[in-house]
Design an enzyme around this catalytic site. Structure first.
Site, short mmCIF file in Angstrom:
data_model
loop_
_atom_site.label_atom_id
_atom_site.label_comp_id
_atom_site.label_asym_id
_atom_site.label_seq_id
_atom_site.Cartn_x
_atom_site.Cartn_y
_atom_site.Cartn_z
N HIS A 132 1.43 -1.15 0.36
CA HIS A 132 -0.07 -0.39 -0.02
C HIS A 132 1.13 1.33 0.08
CE1 HIS A 132 -3.96 1.56 0.26
NE2 HIS A 132 -3.41 2.29 1.23
N ASP B 237 -14.12 2.73 5.56
CA ASP B 237 -13.32 3.67 4.96
C ASP B 237 -13.94 4.08 4.15
OD1 ASP B 237 -10.49 4.60 4.76
OD2 ASP B 237 -10.77 3.52 3.00
N ARG C 209 -13.92 13.15 4.34
CA ARG C 209 -12.73 13.40 4.75
C ARG C 209 -12.10 14.23 4.09
NH1 ARG C 209 -8.87 8.74 5.66
NH2 ARG C 209 -7.17 10.52 5.79
N SER D 259 -7.21 3.80 8.37
CA SER D 259 -7.66 4.47 6.59
C SER D 259 -6.95 2.77 5.77
CB SER D 259 -7.80 5.40 6.18
OG SER D 259 -7.97 4.72 4.64
N LYS E 253 -7.65 -1.33 5.88
CA LYS E 253 -8.04 -2.35 4.56
C LYS E 253 -7.25 -3.52 4.25
CE LYS E 253 -7.49 1.74 2.57
NZ LYS E 253 -7.46 2.72 2.06
N1 URA Z 1 -4.16 6.38 1.60
C1 URA Z 1 -5.03 5.62 2.35
O1 URA Z 1 -5.80 4.25 1.96
N2 URA Z 1 -5.91 5.89 3.36
C2 URA Z 1 -5.96 7.18 3.69
O2 URA Z 1 -6.23 8.05 4.26
C3 URA Z 1 -4.36 8.40 3.19
C4 URA Z 1 -4.28 7.46 1.53
#
Ligand code: URA
Length: 434
Positions: free
Chosen positions: A82, A161, A168, A183, A187
């Site tokens: 990620h 999320d 947000r 967040s 995931k």
């Molecule tokens: N990437 C994400 O998945 N969430 C965030 O809040 C910021 C970057």
């Protein structure tokens, strides 16, 4: 329990308990808390923050807010990656096939670009025919058979999320560390891999500009991973300038193909190799980071990763001929050159401004659901520390609509700064955390 009481508690800087956090996530996803109240709550978090325990409870409640993926039928060590979001950051398109060549299994759920940052799904969709909306069954069977797949996040997975991120973005609360940690990690937890590597960006084009805060973010993610039994390592990498030399969807696919073919070296390749080595080190495949780096280097240089990329494109309905002839990717009608104003060194190349310029040309969206143009974007001929001659091209703008061109040109010109002597380039990989 009443949401207003939890909102007042956080506004006053008091600590919430796990039941209260679970309640507010569940009720918000069920549509029982209106966005105006949740917006106030997010702002209260932005100013008063959440401590580590509250962040972990929020992460777990979010991870459990919808479906989870069951990877148990897939043999071997399963991994995920990620990025906290960047410009010219095409790492996933190279890393996913590269990782699959090492025998690790990788299924990646990705998102679309938002704000000035790009998204893997938009990039992949610029490949004619490429399907990103797979069923869970097709996704799992591709990982089982070929070792890799990338698909778009479904609405059923971590709906908390999806709803919170959108809010947000509209309420100026994206940059809150506990909100970013929850967040990202919710995931990753819901996807059930054995190991995860995070690419936490810092610098002008990152959500977190400051190195100490980026380290805090990475530390929070790694610790929460450990608490739930998930192996997480993180690299803090530079996002002062765009990572690769292309910004824009089809242009970034082309750039990824160049790296896979061995035609492009540089920062994008280096970050990809290092992230891959972290995953190998977590797995039984490498006993040391050096061994992980060697394996990744070998699999990329040998062309095996390019072969896996081809397999993924074919498997997901894309036209594999784009690999041999990248002119089959969407192309813009026009291309203009920006020349250097003097003979000097590049001392600044602001990633945020380049990301904004690509959006002005139509490569990104300013709000969810907006159409994007896959062909447009910016190609950088010069990056930080490089020498330029007066008039030599520093960038090319690929455009389809002349109306945006003048504004984009100004933004790109202003993103560059020059000086007679080269400045020291910011280090690319600033820290490793595990
Ligand atoms: N990437 C994400 O998945 N969430 C965030 O809040 C910021 C970057």
């Amino acid at each position: 329990m009443r949401f207003i009481d939890l909102l007042l508690k956080k506004r006053n800087g008091d600590k919430l308990d796990p039941k209260e956090i679970e309640f507010l996530v569940r009720e918000y996803v069920a549509g029982k808390i209106p966005d105006y109240q949740m917006s106030a709550f997010l702002m209260a978090i932005y100013f008063n923050s959440l401590d580590h325990e509250e962040t972990a409870w929020l992460t777990e409640s979010m991870a459990a807010s919808g479906d989870t993926l069951d990877l148990s039928r897939i043999d071997g060590f399963k991994v995920d990656k990620h990025s906290s979001g960047g410009v010219g950051d095409t790492v996933s398109l190279i890393l996913v096939p590269l990782v699959a060549t090492t025998g690790l299994k990788i299924g990646k759920l990705s998102g679309r670009g938002l704000g000035h940052t790009g998204g893997t799904i938009d990039k992949l969709e610029s490949i004619p025919g490429f399907q990103v909306d797979l069923s869970n069954e097709d996704f799992l069977s591709a990982i089982e058979k070929e070792g890799l797949s990338i698909m778009e996040h479904t609405e059923e997975l971590v709906p908390a999320d999806q709803k919170l991120y959108e809010l947000r973005d509209l309420t100026g609360t994206v940059e809150s560390l506990p909100l970013i940690i929850s967040s990202i990690m919710s995931k990753k937890i819901a996807c059930g891999p054995d190991g995860v590597v995070l690419d936490i960006k810092t610098g002008k084009g990152a959500f977190i500009k400051d190195l100490d805060r980026a380290v805090e973010l990475a530390r929070g993610c790694v610790d929460i991973g450990e608490e739930v039994g998930l192996n997480v390592s993180a690299l803090i990498t530079d996002m002062n300038q765009p990572l690769g030399r292309a910004v824009g969807n089809a242009l970034e696919v082309e750039q990824a193909i160049k790296v896979l073919k061995g035609e492009a070296k540089g920062d994008l390749r280096k970050v990809t190799i290092n992230l891959t080595a972290e995953l190998l080190l977590q797995s039984p495949k490498a006993a040391s980071l050096e061994e992980g780096l060697e394996i990744a280097e070998e699999k990329l240089s040998s062309g095996e990763a390019l072969g896996k990329f081809r397999t993924m494109v074919e498997n997901q309905g894309g036209n594999p001929e784009i690999i041999d002839d990248t002119n089959l990717l969407p192309r813009s009608e026009g291309k203009v050159e920006i020349g250097a104003p003097s003979s000097d060194y590049v001392t600044e190349l602001d990633a945020l401004e380049i990301g904004k310029a690509a959006n002005i040309l139509g490569a990104g969206r300013s709000k969810k659901g907006e159409e994007i143009d896959p062909a447009v974007g910016i190609e950088l001929n010069k990056k930080l520390g490089e020498e330029v001659q007066n008039g030599e091209p520093i960038a090319w703008l690929h455009y389809n609509d002349r109306r945006q061109l003048e504004e984009a040109k100004h933004v790109v010109k202003d993103a560059f700064m020059f000086s007679e002597s080269p400045l020291e380039k910011p280090s690319l990989i600033k820290k490793r955390l595990r």
